[in-house]
Design an enzyme around this catalytic site. Structure first.
Site, PDB file in Angstrom:
ATOM      1  N   ASN A 218      27.524  41.732  33.648  1.00  0.00           N
ATOM      2  CA  ASN A 218      26.309  41.965  34.436  1.00  0.00           C
ATOM      3  C   ASN A 218      25.613  43.209  33.887  1.00  0.00           C
ATOM      4  O   ASN A 218      26.196  43.952  33.091  1.00  0.00           O
ATOM      5  CB  ASN A 218      26.666  42.110  35.923  1.00  0.00           C
ATOM      6  CG  ASN A 218      27.564  43.312  36.148  1.00  0.00           C
ATOM      7  OD1 ASN A 218      27.147  44.447  35.996  1.00  0.00           O
ATOM      8  ND2 ASN A 218      28.829  43.060  36.472  1.00  0.00           N
ATOM      9  N   ASP A 287      33.588  39.258  40.110  1.00  0.00           N
ATOM     10  CA  ASP A 287      34.493  38.670  41.113  1.00  0.00           C
ATOM     11  C   ASP A 287      35.366  37.574  40.509  1.00  0.00           C
ATOM     12  O   ASP A 287      36.420  37.257  41.034  1.00  0.00           O
ATOM     13  CB  ASP A 287      33.679  38.106  42.282  1.00  0.00           C
ATOM     14  CG  ASP A 287      33.024  39.218  43.098  1.00  0.00           C
ATOM     15  OD1 ASP A 287      33.668  40.273  43.270  1.00  0.00           O
ATOM     16  OD2 ASP A 287      31.869  39.047  43.533  1.00  0.00           O
ATOM     17  N   LYS A 297      37.312  32.004  18.305  1.00  0.00           N
ATOM     18  CA  LYS A 297      35.922  31.763  18.675  1.00  0.00           C
ATOM     19  C   LYS A 297      35.724  30.281  19.040  1.00  0.00           C
ATOM     20  O   LYS A 297      36.174  29.405  18.308  1.00  0.00           O
ATOM     21  CB  LYS A 297      35.021  32.153  17.498  1.00  0.00           C
ATOM     22  CG  LYS A 297      33.557  32.034  17.809  1.00  0.00           C
ATOM     23  CD  LYS A 297      32.699  32.321  16.580  1.00  0.00           C
ATOM     24  CE  LYS A 297      31.252  31.943  16.866  1.00  0.00           C
ATOM     25  NZ  LYS A 297      30.465  31.857  15.651  1.00  0.00           N
ATOM     26  N   PHE A 335      30.317  50.465  47.759  1.00  0.00           N
ATOM     27  CA  PHE A 335      28.916  50.129  47.584  1.00  0.00           C
ATOM     28  C   PHE A 335      28.736  48.648  47.892  1.00  0.00           C
ATOM     29  O   PHE A 335      29.698  47.877  47.854  1.00  0.00           O
ATOM     30  CB  PHE A 335      28.471  50.422  46.144  1.00  0.00           C
ATOM     31  CG  PHE A 335      27.928  51.809  45.979  1.00  0.00           C
ATOM     32  CD1 PHE A 335      28.754  52.906  46.143  1.00  0.00           C
ATOM     33  CD2 PHE A 335      26.588  52.021  45.690  1.00  0.00           C
ATOM     34  CE1 PHE A 335      28.260  54.198  46.014  1.00  0.00           C
ATOM     35  CE2 PHE A 335      26.078  53.294  45.549  1.00  0.00           C
ATOM     36  CZ  PHE A 335      26.910  54.392  45.715  1.00  0.00           C
ATOM     37  N   LYS A 349      31.397  44.467  55.139  1.00  0.00           N
ATOM     38  CA  LYS A 349      32.237  45.024  54.070  1.00  0.00           C
ATOM     39  C   LYS A 349      32.912  46.326  54.504  1.00  0.00           C
ATOM     40  O   LYS A 349      34.050  46.601  54.130  1.00  0.00           O
ATOM     41  CB  LYS A 349      31.402  45.231  52.791  1.00  0.00           C
ATOM     42  CG  LYS A 349      31.000  43.893  52.155  1.00  0.00           C
ATOM     43  CD  LYS A 349      30.105  44.047  50.932  1.00  0.00           C
ATOM     44  CE  LYS A 349      29.643  42.674  50.438  1.00  0.00           C
ATOM     45  NZ  LYS A 349      28.699  42.757  49.308  1.00  0.00           N
ATOM     46  N   LYS A 353      36.897  45.889  54.341  1.00  0.00           N
ATOM     47  CA  LYS A 353      37.557  46.609  53.245  1.00  0.00           C
ATOM     48  C   LYS A 353      38.124  47.945  53.708  1.00  0.00           C
ATOM     49  O   LYS A 353      38.555  48.761  52.885  1.00  0.00           O
ATOM     50  CB  LYS A 353      36.580  46.790  52.073  1.00  0.00           C
ATOM     51  CG  LYS A 353      36.027  45.445  51.531  1.00  0.00           C
ATOM     52  CD  LYS A 353      35.361  45.567  50.173  1.00  0.00           C
ATOM     53  CE  LYS A 353      34.650  44.272  49.775  1.00  0.00           C
ATOM     54  NZ  LYS A 353      34.325  44.199  48.355  1.00  0.00           N
TER      55      LYS A 353
HETATM   56  N1  CTP Z   1      34.399  45.623  44.321  1.00  0.00           N
HETATM   57  C1  CTP Z   1      35.657  45.831  43.817  1.00  0.00           C
HETATM   58  N2  CTP Z   1      36.339  44.789  43.246  1.00  0.00           N
HETATM   59  C2  CTP Z   1      35.773  43.564  43.159  1.00  0.00           C
HETATM   60  C3  CTP Z   1      34.489  43.356  43.681  1.00  0.00           C
HETATM   61  C4  CTP Z   1      33.817  44.396  44.250  1.00  0.00           C
HETATM   62  O1  CTP Z   1      36.146  46.948  43.861  1.00  0.00           O
HETATM   63  N3  CTP Z   1      36.453  42.585  42.593  1.00  0.00           N
HETATM   64  C5  CTP Z   1      33.711  46.739  44.988  1.00  0.00           C
HETATM   65  C6  CTP Z   1      32.438  47.229  44.330  1.00  0.00           C
HETATM   66  O2  CTP Z   1      32.712  48.284  43.416  1.00  0.00           O
HETATM   67  C7  CTP Z   1      31.626  47.719  45.518  1.00  0.00           C
HETATM   68  C8  CTP Z   1      32.055  46.810  46.626  1.00  0.00           C
HETATM   69  O3  CTP Z   1      33.314  46.279  46.246  1.00  0.00           O
HETATM   70  O4  CTP Z   1      31.965  49.042  45.884  1.00  0.00           O
HETATM   71  C9  CTP Z   1      31.142  45.691  46.993  1.00  0.00           C
HETATM   72  O5  CTP Z   1      30.823  44.918  45.897  1.00  0.00           O
HETATM   73  P1  CTP Z   1      29.854  43.664  46.076  1.00  0.00           P
HETATM   74  O6  CTP Z   1      29.742  42.964  44.750  1.00  0.00           O
HETATM   75  O7  CTP Z   1      28.597  44.072  46.791  1.00  0.00           O
HETATM   76  O8  CTP Z   1      30.636  42.783  47.123  1.00  0.00           O
HETATM   77  P2  CTP Z   1      31.742  41.709  47.064  1.00  0.00           P
HETATM   78  O9  CTP Z   1      32.918  42.258  47.798  1.00  0.00           O
HETATM   79  O10 CTP Z   1      31.975  41.219  45.688  1.00  0.00           O
HETATM   80  O11 CTP Z   1      31.170  40.573  48.023  1.00  0.00           O
HETATM   81  P3  CTP Z   1      29.990  39.491  47.891  1.00  0.00           P
HETATM   82  O12 CTP Z   1      30.192  38.767  46.629  1.00  0.00           O
HETATM   83  O13 CTP Z   1      30.219  38.656  49.121  1.00  0.00           O
HETATM   84  O14 CTP Z   1      28.697  40.239  47.996  1.00  0.00           O
END
Ligand code: CTP
Length: 408
Positions: A218, A287, A297, A335, A349, A353
């Protein structure tokens, strides 16, 4: 300068800049400007030798005031009779950059035979020294001893850099990068209200490989997390950054553990967390990770033009894992990057969390989210406080987040 060094708000703080005879003296002009961008007022003293390399007028033109030169010369706007004592009363920090071997020796032995050495001797506040000289002069036993003595005298020392110097020699002796000197100075001016706290920060994207040359990722630049790490560092914390792939550079005092994948970030964070007092997880962690096609490759002929299907596995949620093992006294900030229902998602969250604070932003808004130097945050804490912040520089957001977490 990268955006995480652009802290402002040191309003009303005055830095007295001492410049000595070195080819690096011209770099002191940039330093004066960087300090002014942080909202510091700047005054200066140029030694006789420094004034051969750069002029007092250059510093005056940049807004430094007063600018002193020789002991008995008139500095415009200054009380010359007591100029040797004035920075000691008016300035919050004394920064000597570049410091020549000669000036270092004077500072170490307490000599006071020109304006700058008198001012340094009469200065009771924080003194920062950033030397620049030929590598053989730097390596000389007398300079080594003087450097140690400056440490014993309480000087904040910014070690010179390695590389080639103006005379053609190579070795240690180049003036440290501007960022290192700026950070040492701002740290000396900042409240040390996070002193002794061990802080973990994650930042940047993760990369999830699906063959030997391609990855899923990303556009996170890591800037927000870098600002969070720097704010904690400036306030005295012992900071460890676990960084996904970014081009960010940190001061020597910050420990950086580089990682690539979410699983590596997970391992690094779960190892570090038990020894931390606080953590702020800003990383844009993938995620899911693709199930790799193999170690080599992927060749397009393999799919015979029929397209491809990539399968994904779920990555662990690092923030949730740390929240789940949080012990008494540990504090955790998360975040949330959202495009809809920001407040609802932040609340969900925060709770799920086990966080102390969550900072959520709408990444689809201009001036908020990936790749920009500002953010517009909705902040919510476990005590039920909710705040909508205006669009602010990420440095300011970072500072406020720690302010908020330290509230009780
Ligand atoms: N985060 C993390 N590990 C992951 C995913 C997210 O530590 N595998 C942390 C990010 O660093 C951030 C927070 O979780 O502080 C929220 O990330 P975000 O992408 O907004 O949320 P998700 O928990 O992935 O949920 P969703 O996909 O439902 O938005």
């Amino acid at each position: 300068m990268q955006p995480h060094y652009e802290f402002a708000g040191f309003m009303g703080k005055r830095v007295h800049l001492g410049v000595t005879g070195s080819i690096a003296a011209y770099k002191a002009l940039d330093l004066a400007r960087a300090l002014q961008r942080a909202d510091c007022m700047v005054s200066a003293t140029l030694t006789k030798a420094a004034a051969r390399f750069v002029t007092p007028l250059s510093f005056e033109a940049l807004g430094a005031s007063p600018v002193y030169t020789d002991m008995f010369d008139e500095a415009p706007g200054a009380d010359t009779a007591f100029g040797h004592l004035e920075p000691g009363q008016a300035a919050d920090a004394l920064l000597i950059a570049p410091a020549s071997a000669n000036t270092m020796a004077k500072l170490a032995f307490g000599l006071a035979d020109d304006m700058l050495s008198c001012q340094a001797l009469a200065f009771a506040g924080p003194r920062i020294v950033a030397p620049a000289m030929n590598p053989r002069m730097w390596a000389a036993p007398a300079t080594r001893r003087n450097w140690d003595m400056l440490g014993e005298l309480g000087y904040i020392r910014v070690t010179p850099d390695d590389g080639s110097v103006a005379c053609g020699d190579t070795g240690t002796g180049r003036l440290a990068p501007q960022e290192e000197i700026l950070v040492a100075t701002l740290k000396a001016l900042a409240p040390q209200d996070m002193a002794g706290k061990r802080v973990l920060v994650t930042l940047g994207p993760t990369r999830e490989p699906w063959d030997a040359v391609r990855f899923w990722s990303n556009p996170s630049s890591g800037t927000m997390g870098a600002c969070v790490a720097m704010a904690a560092y400036l306030r005295g914390a012992d900071v460890t950054v676990v960084a996904g792939p970014t081009s960010l550079v940190f001061p020597c005092g910050v420990t950086v553990t580089p990682v690539t994948t979410a699983l590596q970030m997970f391992e690094a964070c779960t190892d570090l967390w038990p020894d931390m007092d606080m953590a702020c997880l800003t990383a844009a962690v993938a995620d899911y990770r693709p199930v790799p096609f193999g170690d080599t490759k992927f060749k397009k002929a393999t799919s015979a033009g029929a397209g491809i299907t990539v399968q994904f596995e779920t990555n662990p949620d690092i923030l949730k894992t740390l929240g789940g093992s949080k012990r008494e006294g540990q504090k955790l900030i998360g975040f949330a990057a959202e495009t809809d229902n920001i407040r609802g998602e932040a609340a969900r969250k925060l709770e799920s969390k086990n966080l102390d604070l969550i900072a959520a932003n709408n990444i689809s808004r201009q001036g908020s989210g990936f790749g920009v130097a500002t953010n517009e945050m909705y902040v919510m804490d476990a005590k039920g406080r909710k705040e909508q912040w205006p669009q602010l520089p990420k440095t300011e957001v970072a500072w406020r987040l720690w302010d908020h977490l330290l509230l009780d």
